[in-house]
Design an enzyme around this catalytic site. Structure first.
Site, PDB file in Angstrom:
ATOM      1  N   GLY A  60      51.041  42.563  40.330  1.00  0.00           N
ATOM      2  CA  GLY A  60      51.086  42.811  41.760  1.00  0.00           C
ATOM      3  C   GLY A  60      50.487  41.626  42.479  1.00  0.00           C
ATOM      4  CG  PHE A  62      45.770  42.067  45.997  1.00  0.00           C
ATOM      5  CD1 PHE A  62      45.020  41.109  46.659  1.00  0.00           C
ATOM      6  CD2 PHE A  62      46.843  42.642  46.658  1.00  0.00           C
ATOM      7  CE1 PHE A  62      45.314  40.749  47.951  1.00  0.00           C
ATOM      8  CE2 PHE A  62      47.142  42.288  47.962  1.00  0.00           C
ATOM      9  CZ  PHE A  62      46.389  41.341  48.626  1.00  0.00           C
ATOM     10  CB  VAL A  65      48.419  45.483  34.467  1.00  0.00           C
ATOM     11  CG1 VAL A  65      47.953  46.488  33.421  1.00  0.00           C
ATOM     12  CG2 VAL A  65      47.791  45.825  35.825  1.00  0.00           C
ATOM     13  CG  ASP A 170      49.425  51.455  47.439  1.00  0.00           C
ATOM     14  OD1 ASP A 170      50.446  51.692  48.113  1.00  0.00           O
ATOM     15  OD2 ASP A 170      49.313  50.454  46.706  1.00  0.00           O
TER      16      ASP A 170
END
Ligand code: ADP
Ligand code: MG
Ligand code: ZN
Length: 568
Positions: A60, A62, A65, A170
């Site tokens: 993403g 930020f 993963v 979110d």
């Protein structure tokens, strides 16, 4: 997986992991992923003592993963998700995310954290790995029962975090992991979470949303291409690229060359597209329809924004396209960019109304879109409603909006403009829409989008055109994708409600025949999947989740008691 204490410098000593499996990795991952893995190893070298990092599973704006494998004391191998946060994340923000995972997570369909590693400003949160499928890949084959269970489990996770005073902010399918085979569910990503006034998460009492931090942009954290924080765009629905460019958020300044890789524009699961840019210049109806405007009510406290009250920023005053921005003129302010494709300095210098707006536009509740300062856990419930709408209609994403006004207009298209205006009034926002958009019957809407009812697109329904039988036929925007459910998901997932994707009836008779065949096949398939007998309760719950007024919107706890779930 049992929770173990989290430490900041390395792995906890009482952790069950003993060593990493350093067997040479067979390089099955693409070269760029390999490079990213190398980078992570360099940034946080102690990871290598524990994990064999085998793949990158998410990226993403930020975080990135990764999938890591570790050998456990009993000889078994276990998989973990390693979330590497971008080094520019605020330390308190990171700690708050971690605290949500450790305090509320690990049960009730909420992901927990196992460990945390840090080296300098690099933080890696380690979580149990949960294999999952992307909703976009399976939406066309889900049964109604699967949808019912999915929503039940999502609500269960929401009830749980809301009990802790956590507002997730979110909620969307990417953040609710779903394993279809094992029927496992996990809410992840507390990177935008905020606390209620009485939150039990201590660090959420101190984190306050910053406009330049994660998700602070008007278009949400996933949307880096249209990230824009200057609200004048709301006043100028035609404004697209040039405005966006001139108002884009600053790129975190501490990035080294290497780190730019971490914050590069993610491959979006679904590309967001600025609706405005696909409107033909002559499409005055559509433009008029999106000339919804938010203006601050006269009563509001902020004198600066009152002065510029017809600006986009405040609560809403609706103005039709042909009207002059009267109030601006009356105030003696010379602004001449109204209805042009640029933003003038007067508009750029307007004070921003401050209200949390993190999240993804298509999932944002009306009170978020209108910048209502009092936002609570109800915003997550709205997002769950959008997910249910998506699943019942078989369309993902359902709302696809590149800015708040478009998102609001799309909501009005489904829930009605009068109703939206009324609800906004209840939370102190004046909202004006230059034409009335009738509220749609949810069952009719979803069944039409699923292809279970004759689609009004065959007769070409104008976006907001009046129709006598509106109670029977939902008025679907004419830029709504109209392909049949048997159409490929690749096509489907490109088209939220806001996407131009026309599917004109073909003339050739052989095409007609194959279309009929397709239709029959799809009817058989969909009745097998339970879509021919969706109970009224499902649409009743949907209606309650998508209550425009947060004060009367059903809570997650109440929703779990809904008759749709009586057997669960
Ligand atoms: P971001 O803040 O960048 O959105 P998330 O926490 O949402 O980060 O994680 C991004 C993606 O990584 C998720 O959408 C999911 O696909 C994957 N992911 C995150 N946590 C896990 C986990 N514990 N197990 C498996 N996959 C995960
Ligand atoms: Mg996420
Ligand atoms: Zn201006």
């Amino acid at each position: 997986m049992e929770l173990s204490p989290v430490c900041t410098e390395g792995i906890s000593t009482d952790g069950c992991i003993i060593k990493s499996d350093r067997a040479p990795r067979k390089s099955k991952v693409p070269r760029d992923v390999e490079v990213d893995i190398e980078f992570l190893h360099k940034a946080v070298p102690q990871l290598a003592k524990v994990f064999r990092i085998v793949d990158k599973i998410g990226e993403g704006t930020f975080s990135s993963v990764y999938l890591g494998e570790a050998q456990m004391r009993d000889g078994s191998r276990e998989r973990f998700a390693l979330k590497h946060l971008i080094p520019t994340s605020h330390p308190t923000r990171i700690a708050a995310e971690l605290q949500c995972l450790t305090v509320a997570g690990g049960r009730e369909n909420v992901m927990g954290a196992t460990y945390c590693f840090r080296k300098e400003d690099h933080v890696v949160i380690v979580m149990p790995y949960m294999e999952h499928q992307a909703i976009v890949d399976i939406i066309s084959s889900l049964t109604f029962e699967e949808v019912r269970l999915y929503i039940y489990h999502l609500l269960k996770s929401l009830k749980h975090i809301h009990q802790f005073g956590i507002i997730h902010r979110d909620i969307k399918p990417n953040n609710f992991l779903y394993n279809r085979n094992s029927k496992m569910y996990a809410l992840v990503d507390f990177g935008l979470a905020q606390g209620t006034a009485d939150t039990q998460i201590e660090l959420l009492k101190v984190v306050r949303q910053r406009p330049t931090q994660k998700g602070g942009g008007s278009t949400g954290k996933q949307d880096t291409t249209h990230r824009s924080k200057a609200q004048p765009r709301l006043l100028h629905p035609k404004t697209t690229a040039s405005t966006t460019a001139s108002t884009s958020l600053p790129v975190p300044s501490r990035q080294s060359t290497d780190l730019t890789r971490l914050s590069k524009v993610p491959r979006p699961v679904f590309g967001e597209k600025n609706l405005n840019s696909c409107l033909p210049a002559s499409s005055t109806t559509k433009q008029a329809a999106i000339m919804t405007e938010l203006v601050k009510p006269i009563k509001t406290e902020d004198p600066a924004s009152r002065r510029y009250s017809s600006a986009s920023r405040g609560p809403v005053a609706v103005r039709s396209q042909s009207q002059k921005p009267q109030r601006i003129l009356q105030q003696g302010l010379t602004c001449n960019c109204y209805m042009t494709d640029r933003v003038c300095n007067v508009c750029l210098s307007r004070k921003q109304q401050v209200a949390p707006r993190a999240g993804t536009p298509g999932f944002r509740a009306p009170e978020v879109l209108t910048k209502c300062p009092n936002q609570g856990t109800a915003i997550d419930v709205w997002s769950a409603g959008v997910i249910l709408l998506s699943l019942l209609s078989g369309r993902y994403p359902f709302f696809k909006a590149s800015d708040d006004l478009i998102a609001l207009t799309q909501i009005m298209t489904i829930r009605g403009s009068r109703e939206t205006i009324q609800a906004a009034k209840s939370f102190g926002k004046a909202l004006v829409c230059c034409r009335e958009l009738p509220r749609q019957d949810l069952r009719t809407l979803c069944e039409t989008l699923r292809g279970r009812r004759p689609s009004p697109d065959d007769e070409v329904t104008p976006l907001h055109g009046a129709s006598k039988d509106s109670a029977q036929h939902p008025k679907i925007p004419d830029d709504t994708p109209t392909h049949r459910p048997t159409d490929g998901i690749s096509k489907q997932h490109e088209g939220g409600v806001g996407q131009t994707l026309s599917n004109h009836p073909e003339n050739s008779s052989s095409k007609d025949a194959s279309t009929r065949l397709d239709k029959q096949t799809s009817e058989v398939e969909s009745s097998e999947r339970g879509w021919d007998r969706v109970p009224d309760e499902a649409y009743n719950l949907l209606d309650r989740l998508l209550d425009l007024n947060p004060a009367t919107r059903i809570t997650a706890a109440q929703a779990l008691q809904h008759s749709l779930f009586k057997d669960l």
